[in-house]
Design a protein around this motif. Sequence first.
Motif, short mmCIF file in Angstrom:
data_model
loop_
_atom_site.label_atom_id
_atom_site.label_comp_id
_atom_site.label_asym_id
_atom_site.label_seq_id
_atom_site.Cartn_x
_atom_site.Cartn_y
_atom_site.Cartn_z
N ASN A 1 0.58 -1.06 -0.09
CA ASN A 1 0.33 -0.21 0.33
C ASN A 1 1.15 1.14 0.41
O ASN A 1 1.76 1.39 1.00
CB ASN A 1 -1.10 0.13 1.28
CG ASN A 1 -1.45 1.41 1.18
OD1 ASN A 1 -1.71 2.33 1.18
ND2 ASN A 1 -3.10 0.84 1.76
N TYR B 1 0.56 4.24 0.58
CA TYR B 1 -0.06 5.17 1.62
C TYR B 1 0.61 4.63 2.98
O TYR B 1 0.73 4.95 3.93
CB TYR B 1 -1.48 5.80 1.47
CG TYR B 1 -1.71 6.68 1.04
CD1 TYR B 1 -2.10 8.30 1.39
CD2 TYR B 1 -2.52 6.70 -0.45
CE1 TYR B 1 -2.53 9.41 0.48
CE2 TYR B 1 -2.51 7.28 -1.45
CZ TYR B 1 -2.50 8.97 -0.85
OH TYR B 1 -2.66 9.85 -2.23
N THR B 2 0.27 3.67 3.14
CA THR B 2 0.71 2.85 4.76
C THR B 2 1.57 2.11 4.90
O THR B 2 2.22 1.64 5.76
CB THR B 2 -0.86 2.19 4.94
OG1 THR B 2 -0.79 0.69 4.55
CG2 THR B 2 -2.44 2.55 5.20
N PHE C 1 0.89 -1.40 4.07
CA PHE C 1 1.43 -2.49 4.23
C PHE C 1 0.91 -3.38 3.02
O PHE C 1 0.97 -3.11 1.97
CB PHE C 1 -0.29 -2.24 4.45
CG PHE C 1 -1.43 -4.11 5.05
CD1 PHE C 1 -0.80 -4.18 6.10
CD2 PHE C 1 -1.58 -4.61 4.10
CE1 PHE C 1 -1.66 -5.48 6.90
CE2 PHE C 1 -2.47 -6.05 4.51
CZ PHE C 1 -2.75 -6.22 5.38
N LYS D 1 2.30 -8.76 11.03
CA LYS D 1 2.89 -7.14 10.88
C LYS D 1 3.40 -7.40 9.65
O LYS D 1 4.88 -8.77 10.41
CB LYS D 1 3.38 -5.90 11.42
CG LYS D 1 1.84 -5.44 12.80
CD LYS D 1 2.35 -4.29 12.85
CE LYS D 1 1.03 -3.98 13.53
NZ LYS D 1 0.90 -2.68 14.34
N THR E 1 -10.22 9.90 4.16
CA THR E 1 -9.95 8.87 4.81
C THR E 1 -10.08 7.56 3.75
O THR E 1 -11.34 7.07 2.92
CB THR E 1 -10.60 8.54 6.01
OG1 THR E 1 -10.52 8.99 6.75
CG2 THR E 1 -10.09 6.98 6.28
N GLY F 1 -6.60 2.38 4.05
CA GLY F 1 -5.20 3.39 4.68
C GLY F 1 -5.41 4.43 4.11
O GLY F 1 -4.62 4.86 3.08
N GLY F 2 -4.85 5.34 5.13
CA GLY F 2 -4.10 6.49 4.62
C GLY F 2 -5.32 7.92 5.14
O GLY F 2 -6.27 7.54 4.18
#
Length: 237
Positions: free
Chosen positions: A33, A35-36, A38, A57, A162, A166-167
Amino acid sequence: MQLTADISVIPADSLDTHRVTDHQGAVHTALFNAYTGFLIDLACGAGRYRAVHHYEKFDPARLADAPLSCLTCAAVDAGGPDAPRSVADTTRELAARVLAHADSRGYAHGMDNEALRLSFVALGLDTPKKLYPLIREHLTAAMTQRALTVPDGTPRVLVKYTRFTGGTLMVPVGVGDRLMHDGVASGIWYTVKVTAIEKRPSGVVVTVLEKDWPHPSEWGDADFTRWFSKLDRGPRA
């Protein structure tokens, strides 16, 4: 059903790519991802759980500088007419078809698994559920791009947006946007549609219309930024 799917509506850089080592020691191209950070999948389509355990994680220690040893990832990276397709490219095209289908209905696409499944059924596609996370990532990128885009000449008013995967970022408001009123303290939560944004001597005023309410309401830009967040921008014609 055949719909023209323009993949240019989905940013090609909606994913970050890095080399990672999986639990068996193979080096892959991994898709993150943007932005995050992930970890979503591997370019070969083997799935993120080759590099992380379930409910774990991503460990940054798995980032690698070594040459790709996953044969499929290496072939994708090499390119050429006979190279296998990256799962990122495949899912980007599927997301574009889903988005075109949503636009044909006149409202934004839902991001849950059931909404995706129903779209693929309507499109006559048998799409593996394991591809949904990447398809959703591309769809989120497209919706983020739309949230950032308003008609030229629109007075600038920013609200929070949002991303589904995510982000959070601040985006401009445009006529036709659907927004949520964030009345946390009062417990009031409702959606509105922007009908006008005007510059007046007192400042910029945003006019909104609440669903099932006959009278529009006007907000100054400062209060509007404070109390509203953007849900989505209307689909393209």
